[in-house]
Scaffold this active site. Structure first.
Site, mmCIF file in Angstrom:
data_model
loop_
_atom_site.group_PDB
_atom_site.id
_atom_site.type_symbol
_atom_site.label_atom_id
_atom_site.label_comp_id
_atom_site.label_asym_id
_atom_site.label_seq_id
_atom_site.Cartn_x
_atom_site.Cartn_y
_atom_site.Cartn_z
ATOM 1 N N ASN A 14 0.838 -1.212 0.000
ATOM 2 C CA ASN A 14 0.000 0.000 0.000
ATOM 3 C C ASN A 14 0.866 1.251 0.000
ATOM 4 O OD1 ASN A 14 -3.037 -0.431 0.141
ATOM 5 N ND2 ASN A 14 -2.298 -1.971 1.593
ATOM 6 N N MET A 98 1.411 -2.844 12.116
ATOM 7 C CA MET A 98 0.774 -3.838 12.971
ATOM 8 C C MET A 98 1.000 -3.560 14.465
ATOM 9 S SD MET A 98 -0.725 -5.516 10.712
ATOM 10 C CE MET A 98 -1.331 -7.028 11.432
ATOM 11 N N ILE A 100 -0.984 -1.678 17.920
ATOM 12 C CA ILE A 100 -2.126 -0.960 18.479
ATOM 13 C C ILE A 100 -1.576 0.315 19.100
ATOM 14 C CG2 ILE A 100 -3.880 -1.003 20.290
ATOM 15 C CD1 ILE A 100 -4.212 -4.009 19.664
ATOM 16 N N HIS A 117 -7.938 -0.829 6.449
ATOM 17 C CA HIS A 117 -8.273 -2.082 7.132
ATOM 18 C C HIS A 117 -8.932 -3.019 6.118
ATOM 19 C CE1 HIS A 117 -9.324 -4.788 10.378
ATOM 20 N NE2 HIS A 117 -10.522 -4.876 9.839
ATOM 21 N N THR A 180 -5.662 -5.675 -4.309
ATOM 22 C CA THR A 180 -5.653 -4.938 -5.575
ATOM 23 C C THR A 180 -6.505 -3.676 -5.466
ATOM 24 O OG1 THR A 180 -5.479 -7.047 -6.699
ATOM 25 C CG2 THR A 180 -6.116 -5.203 -8.061
HETATM 26 C C1 GRF Z 1 -3.284 -4.699 3.977
HETATM 27 O O1 GRF Z 1 -4.205 -5.725 3.700
HETATM 28 C C2 GRF Z 1 -3.921 -3.667 4.863
HETATM 29 O O2 GRF Z 1 -5.290 -3.497 4.632
HETATM 30 C C3 GRF Z 1 -3.707 -4.239 6.228
HETATM 31 O O3 GRF Z 1 -2.452 -4.859 6.181
HETATM 32 C C4 GRF Z 1 -2.134 -5.210 4.835
HETATM 33 C C5 GRF Z 1 -0.854 -4.533 4.522
HETATM 34 O O4 GRF Z 1 -0.296 -4.916 3.318
HETATM 35 N N1 GRF Z 1 -3.828 -3.199 7.222
HETATM 36 P P1 GRF Z 1 0.945 -4.118 2.727
HETATM 37 O O5 GRF Z 1 2.034 -4.090 3.791
HETATM 38 O O6 GRF Z 1 0.480 -2.725 2.380
HETATM 39 O O7 GRF Z 1 1.373 -4.897 1.535
#
Ligand code: GRF
Length: 197
Positions: A14, A98, A100, A117, A180
């Site tokens: 992302n 990851m 909190i 999310h 995607t």
């Molecule tokens: C994604 O599915 C996001 O929605 C979730 O963790 C995943 C992260 O993937 N919070 P990346 O590290 O962006 O590839």
């Protein structure tokens, strides 16, 4: 220039989508905004390599090196705030981060802290969202971009993307289909935020 700080813990796909969109759509010129730093709580987060290769500052703050969640969050908040510019507090974008976050951290960045999310919130907060959607017999799944508030995976919704759950889907196939869409949706949501600010 408004700085954007992206927080990751892993793959960072992302984050990479955001970096590519910022380039392609010329966020600097259009919105006066720039992805200034990528921070990770894990030194081996794959996404850090991508950020470095794109000339973006990276920082690693290992949460295990801090005595408490509060102490880590204070240190992280300080590092992020170094990217504030006069009259332009940095935008903080969680992208697979990851951890909190403490209420104090969330409060400090209120209104300029976003998360993505992998579910259609308010359904399936927390972990294993795709598996849970399949087990619940959902016909649709998706992802949500939202402003972060103190309650985990809550807060005002900025964007949502919906995908079908197909017969025979596994957690992996569904996750890939959702991801995607995440890559399209997160840059769109951030661009919209920048436009409004
Ligand atoms: C994604 O599915 C996001 O929605 C979730 O963790 C995943 C992260 O993937 N919070 P990346 O590290 O962006 O590839």
């Amino acid at each position: 220039m408004k700085n954007i700080v992206i927080l990751i813990s892993g793959g960072g796909s992302n984050m990479a989508a955001l970096v590519r969109a910022a380039d392609r759509e010329q966020w600097a010129k259009r919105y006066g905004a720039k992805i200034a730093a990528v921070m990770s709580n894990k030194a081996d987060a794959k996404g850090l390599e991508f950020a470095r290769a794109h000339g973006i500052a990276t920082e690693v703050l290992d949460h295990k090196a801090y005595p408490s969640r509060e102490a880590f969050d204070v240190a992280l908040a300080e590092r992020i705030s170094a990217y504030d510019t006069p009259g332009q507090p940095a935008l903080v974008v969680l992208a697979g981060f990851m951890r909190i976050l403490t209420p104090a951290f969330v409060e400090r960045f209120a209104g300029r802290l976003t998360n993505i999310h992998p579910s259609l919130l308010p359904a399936f907060t927390g972990l294993h969202t795709h598996q849970r959607a399949i087990e619940a017999g959902c016909k649709f799944a998706g992802a949500t971009v939202h402003l972060v508030t103190a309650e985990l995976d809550h807060g005002p919704i900025l964007e949502q993307a919906v995908v079908p759950v197909l017969l025979g889907d596994t957690e992996a196939t569904l996750a890939a289909r959702v991801l995607t869409q995440e890559h399209l949706m997160y840059p769109k949501a951030i661009a919209r935020l920048l436009q409004g600010s």
